[in-house]
Design a protein around this motif. Structure first.
Motif, PDB file in Angstrom:
ATOM      1  N   LYS A  92     -50.190 -32.314 -11.858  1.00 55.88           N
ATOM      2  CA  LYS A  92     -48.740 -32.501 -11.755  1.00 55.88           C
ATOM      3  C   LYS A  92     -48.059 -32.608 -13.134  1.00 55.88           C
ATOM      4  CE  LYS A  92     -49.036 -36.015  -8.746  1.00 55.88           C
ATOM      5  NZ  LYS A  92     -50.474 -35.986  -8.377  1.00 55.88           N
ATOM      6  N   THR A  93     -48.774 -33.144 -14.105  1.00 57.34           N
ATOM      7  CA  THR A  93     -48.135 -33.355 -15.419  1.00 57.34           C
ATOM      8  C   THR A  93     -47.589 -32.047 -16.008  1.00 57.34           C
ATOM      9  OG1 THR A  93     -49.790 -35.068 -15.754  1.00 57.34           O
ATOM     10  CG2 THR A  93     -48.434 -34.500 -17.647  1.00 57.34           C
ATOM     11  N   ASP A 146     -42.172 -39.355 -12.300  1.00 58.24           N
ATOM     12  CA  ASP A 146     -43.573 -39.080 -11.969  1.00 58.24           C
ATOM     13  C   ASP A 146     -44.152 -40.322 -11.312  1.00 58.24           C
ATOM     14  OD1 ASP A 146     -45.978 -37.754 -11.747  1.00 58.24           O
ATOM     15  OD2 ASP A 146     -46.602 -38.167 -13.812  1.00 58.24           O
ATOM     16  N   GLU A 147     -45.038 -40.108 -10.340  1.00 63.04           N
ATOM     17  CA  GLU A 147     -45.613 -41.234  -9.579  1.00 63.04           C
ATOM     18  C   GLU A 147     -44.475 -42.055  -8.966  1.00 63.04           C
ATOM     19  OE1 GLU A 147     -49.118 -42.243  -9.658  1.00 63.04           O
ATOM     20  OE2 GLU A 147     -49.870 -40.804 -11.136  1.00 63.04           O
TER      21      GLU A 147
HETATM   22 MG    MG Z   1     -50.023 -37.636 -12.792  1.00 57.87          MG
END
Ligand code: MG
Ligand code: ADP
Length: 214
Positions: free
Chosen positions: A51-52, A154-155
């Motif tokens: 995902k990064t 993110d997260e």
């Molecule tokens: Mg991640």
């Protein structure tokens, strides 16, 4: 499909090559075209699925290929729930910016507040941060988000678990303008307040969900 199939700046492709990365993962392949088109996105995909880079590459591409809305403000703000996660993302971002003239800083809880204020006053293009600390700096007027072009959560599920919804809303309000894009990533979509925060922060988002039946 390869990263070279997307319209990414040569410097980004060179960095990927240097990292030995050539084939996008599923979430990258699906998220990249949406994120690169400037649309809002809500994506879920399990831990370790890449995902990064699914948000760092569009973030870099946006900054490289468009003119800043404002000279002073950060162009990209990336929020993560914990210091450790933020440090990992910051490490990857630094590899990508190293190849360019752009400046990235991290603003994390537990570090010296005045040093952070100084770093913020030097107008970094990218900020990787935890929500509590960045909300404190906003309140102290150490940064303005009027020119923010891209907000990344993110997260997002873990940020909500940790009770960061009020800070996310404050950050959203400070960066509330038509030209802002927002990308939201999480491992799952089953957190009860994910829908609420998405409705508040995202504008008619596209959805990408890998390995879940929605
Ligand atoms: Mg991640
Ligand atoms: P997530 O955020 O979904 O948990 P990460 O972005 O942290 O996943 O990526 C997990 C690992 O996979 C990292 O070590 C990263 O360098 C590697 N990785 C990411 N994208 C690719 C790719 N397209 N090909 C090979 N490895 C990749």
């Amino acid at each position: 499909m390869q990263f070279t199939d997307f319209s990414l700046d040569k410097r980004l492709l060179d960095s990927l090559k240097h990292l030995g990365i050539s084939t996008p993962t599923d979430v990258q392949a699906q998220a990249l075209p949406i994120a690169l088109s400037g649309k809002d996105l809500m994506a879920s995909s399990k831990t370790g699925s890449g995902k990064t880079l699914a948000f760092l590459l569009p973030a870099m591409q946006r900054v490289i290929s468009t003119r800043a809305l404002s000279k002073k403000d950060p162009r990209v703000l990336i929020l993560l729930p914990t210091r450790e996660l933020a440090q990992q993302v910051y490490g990857q971002l630094r590899l990508l910016v190293a190849n360019t003239q752009y400046k990235a800083i991290s603003v994390l809880g537990g570090e010296n507040f005045n040093d952070q204020a100084k770093a913020l006053s030097r107008d970094p293009h990218f900020i990787v941060a935890t929500p509590g600390r960045i909300a404190d700096h906003l309140q102290q007027r150490h940064l303005y988000l009027n020119g923010l072009e891209l907000l990344v959560l993110d997260e997002a599920d873990r940020m909500l678990d940790l009770g960061f919804a009020p800070q996310l809303k404050a950050i959203n309000d400070a960066a509330d303008h038509k030209r802002r894009q927002t990308l939201m990533f999480s491992a799952t979509l089953d957190h009860e307040s994910i829908g609420d925060i998405a409705t508040t922060l995202l504008k008619t988002p596209s959805h990408v969900s890998i390995g879940e039946s929605y």
